[in-house]
Write a protein that holds these residues in place. Structure first.
Motif, short mmCIF file in Angstrom:
data_model
loop_
_atom_site.label_atom_id
_atom_site.label_comp_id
_atom_site.label_asym_id
_atom_site.label_seq_id
_atom_site.Cartn_x
_atom_site.Cartn_y
_atom_site.Cartn_z
N ASP A 109 0.84 -1.20 0.00
CA ASP A 109 0.00 0.00 0.00
C ASP A 109 0.87 1.25 0.00
OD1 ASP A 109 -3.00 0.92 0.68
OD2 ASP A 109 -1.57 2.20 1.77
N GLU A 110 0.45 2.26 -0.73
CA GLU A 110 1.27 3.46 -0.87
C GLU A 110 1.41 4.23 0.43
OE1 GLU A 110 0.34 5.92 -4.21
OE2 GLU A 110 1.38 4.48 -5.53
N GLY A 111 0.55 3.96 1.42
CA GLY A 111 0.66 4.64 2.70
C GLY A 111 1.66 4.00 3.65
N LEU A 112 2.14 2.81 3.31
CA LEU A 112 3.13 2.14 4.16
C LEU A 112 4.47 2.87 4.10
CD1 LEU A 112 2.59 -1.60 3.14
CD2 LEU A 112 1.89 -0.54 5.30
N THR A 113 5.20 2.84 5.22
CA THR A 113 6.58 3.30 5.13
C THR A 113 7.40 2.23 4.42
OG1 THR A 113 7.29 2.29 7.22
CG2 THR A 113 6.34 4.52 7.33
N MET A 114 8.53 2.61 3.90
CA MET A 114 9.39 1.64 3.24
C MET A 114 9.88 0.59 4.22
SD MET A 114 9.39 2.26 0.05
CE MET A 114 10.70 1.13 -0.43
N ARG A 115 10.03 0.96 5.47
CA ARG A 115 10.45 -0.01 6.49
C ARG A 115 9.37 -1.09 6.65
NH1 ARG A 115 14.27 1.17 10.04
NH2 ARG A 115 13.87 3.41 9.76
N GLU A 116 8.11 -0.66 6.69
CA GLU A 116 7.00 -1.61 6.82
C GLU A 116 6.86 -2.47 5.57
OE1 GLU A 116 4.05 1.10 9.67
OE2 GLU A 116 4.06 1.39 7.49
N ALA A 117 6.97 -1.83 4.40
CA ALA A 117 6.84 -2.58 3.15
C ALA A 117 7.98 -3.58 2.97
CB ALA A 117 6.80 -1.60 1.97
N ARG A 118 9.18 -3.18 3.37
CA ARG A 118 10.31 -4.08 3.25
C ARG A 118 10.13 -5.30 4.15
NH1 ARG A 118 16.40 -2.69 5.23
NH2 ARG A 118 15.26 -2.76 7.20
N ALA A 119 9.56 -5.12 5.35
CA ALA A 119 9.32 -6.25 6.25
C ALA A 119 8.35 -7.24 5.61
CB ALA A 119 8.76 -5.74 7.58
N ILE A 120 7.35 -6.75 4.90
CA ILE A 120 6.42 -7.63 4.19
C ILE A 120 7.14 -8.36 3.07
CG2 ILE A 120 4.36 -7.67 2.72
CD1 ILE A 120 3.36 -5.20 4.28
N ALA A 176 17.25 7.06 5.92
CA ALA A 176 16.21 8.07 5.69
C ALA A 176 15.15 7.56 4.72
CB ALA A 176 16.83 9.36 5.16
N LEU A 177 15.54 6.70 3.78
CA LEU A 177 14.59 6.15 2.82
C LEU A 177 13.54 5.28 3.50
CD1 LEU A 177 17.00 5.09 -0.07
CD2 LEU A 177 15.43 7.03 -0.10
N LEU A 178 13.94 4.59 4.56
CA LEU A 178 13.03 3.66 5.23
C LEU A 178 11.87 4.37 5.92
CD1 LEU A 178 15.56 1.12 6.78
CD2 LEU A 178 14.29 0.93 4.63
N ASP A 179 12.03 5.65 6.20
CA ASP A 179 10.97 6.42 6.85
C ASP A 179 10.05 7.12 5.86
OD1 ASP A 179 11.85 5.77 9.45
OD2 ASP A 179 13.36 7.35 9.39
N ARG A 180 10.38 7.04 4.57
CA ARG A 180 9.52 7.61 3.53
C ARG A 180 8.40 6.62 3.21
NH1 ARG A 180 12.32 11.08 0.20
NH2 ARG A 180 10.27 11.58 -0.69
N THR A 181 7.31 7.11 2.62
CA THR A 181 6.23 6.20 2.26
C THR A 181 6.46 5.64 0.85
OG1 THR A 181 4.78 7.86 1.26
CG2 THR A 181 4.61 7.53 3.65
N VAL A 182 5.83 4.50 0.61
CA VAL A 182 5.93 3.86 -0.70
C VAL A 182 5.45 4.80 -1.79
CG1 VAL A 182 5.03 1.97 -2.13
CG2 VAL A 182 5.70 1.53 0.26
#
Length: 205
Positions: free
Chosen positions: A7-18, A133-139
Motif C-alpha cells: 500500500d502506498e501509505g506504508l513506510t518503506m520499512r514496513e513494506a520491506r518487512a512484508i 532516511a529512505l526507510l521512513d519515507r512512504t511507498v
C-alpha cells in the motif's frame, strides 16, 4: 516466490518487512548471512555475501517494492534491466550483477526486459541516497519521486544506444559470471547433497 501488495501509505520499512516475509528472506533479508545462493537452474551455487553486495542489495530490495517486479527468475531479470536503465551510481557490485542480468533477460524475455530498461531510463534509482532516511519515507512518495509510475513512451535514440552499449558490457559480465558459476558448481552440488542429508536426519530424529 510469493506476490505481495504494498500500500502506498506504508513506510518503506514496513513494506520491506512484508517483502522479506513473503519471500522467506528472514528478518534482516539475509544481509548478515556469510553466503548466499545463486541459482544455476535448480542448482544452488553458494558465493560469499560480500560487503559490496550487501551495500547494493539493500537498495535493490527497496526497488522491488517500488517497481513491482517480483523475485521470480524473470522478475529478477526485469529489475536488473530497470536498474541499469535508472543507473547504479558507484555501486560496482550492482553494475556487475545487473549488466549480466540485462543480457540474460534480453535472451529469456526480450520484450519485458527492454520495457523494464526503458522504464528505468524514464526514472531514477535510489542508489547513493542516505539509506536509513529512505526507510521512513512512504511507498507512494518514493514511487512518485523516482518516476516508476511514468507511462510507457517510445524510447529515444539515446535510450536505444545506451541499451546496445549496456548489452555489450553485459555480454562480458555474463561470460565471466558463467565461468565463475561453472567453477563453483561442484561446491553447489556438494552443498545441496549436504542440505538434503541434514533434512533427512532432522526428519528421522
Amino acid at each position: 516466490m510469493a506476490l505481495a501488495h504494498y500500500d502506498e501509505g506504508l513506510t518503506m520499512r514496513e513494506a520491506r518487512a512484508i517483502y522479506f516475509k513473503v519471500n522467506g528472506f528472514g528478518a534482516d533479508g539475509g544481509y548478515s548471512d556469510a553466503w548466499v545462493d545463486f541459482k544455476l537452474g535448480p542448482l544452488p551455487v553458494p558465493f560469499p555475501n560480500t560487503k559490496a553486495r550487501v551495500r547494493a542489495v539493500r537498495y535493490h530490495d527497496l526497488h522491488h517494492v517500488l517497481t513491482g517486479y517480483d523475485t521470480s527468475t524473470i522478475g529478477e531479470l526485469e529489475i536488473a534491466a530497470w536498474e541499469v536503465g535508472a543507473g547504479c551510481k558507484d555501486f560496482i557490485a550492482a553494475w556487475q550483477i545487473n549488466l549480466g542480468g540485462l543480457v540474460a533477460g534480453l535472451l529469456a524475455a526480450p520484450r519485458r526486459t527492454a520495457r523494464a530498461f526503458f522504464r528505468g531510463r524514464r526514472g531514477e534509482s535510489l542508489y547513493g541516497r542516505p539509506f536509513e532516511a529512505l526507510l521512513d519515507r512512504t511507498v507512494g512518495e518514493l514511487r512518485r519521486e523516482i518516476g516508476v509510475g511514468a507511462p510507457d513512451a517510445r524510447p529515444a535514440a539515446g535510450d536505444v544506444l545506451w541499451l546496445a552499449l549496456a548489452s555489450l558490457a553485459g555480454l562480458g559480465m555474463a561470460a565471466f559470471g558463467l565461468a565463475v558459476a561453472l567453477v563453483a558448481a561442484p561446491i553447489g552440488i556438494a552443498t545441496l547433497a549436504l542440505r538434503r542429508r541434514r533434512a533427512l536426519r532432522a526428519a528421522a530424529a
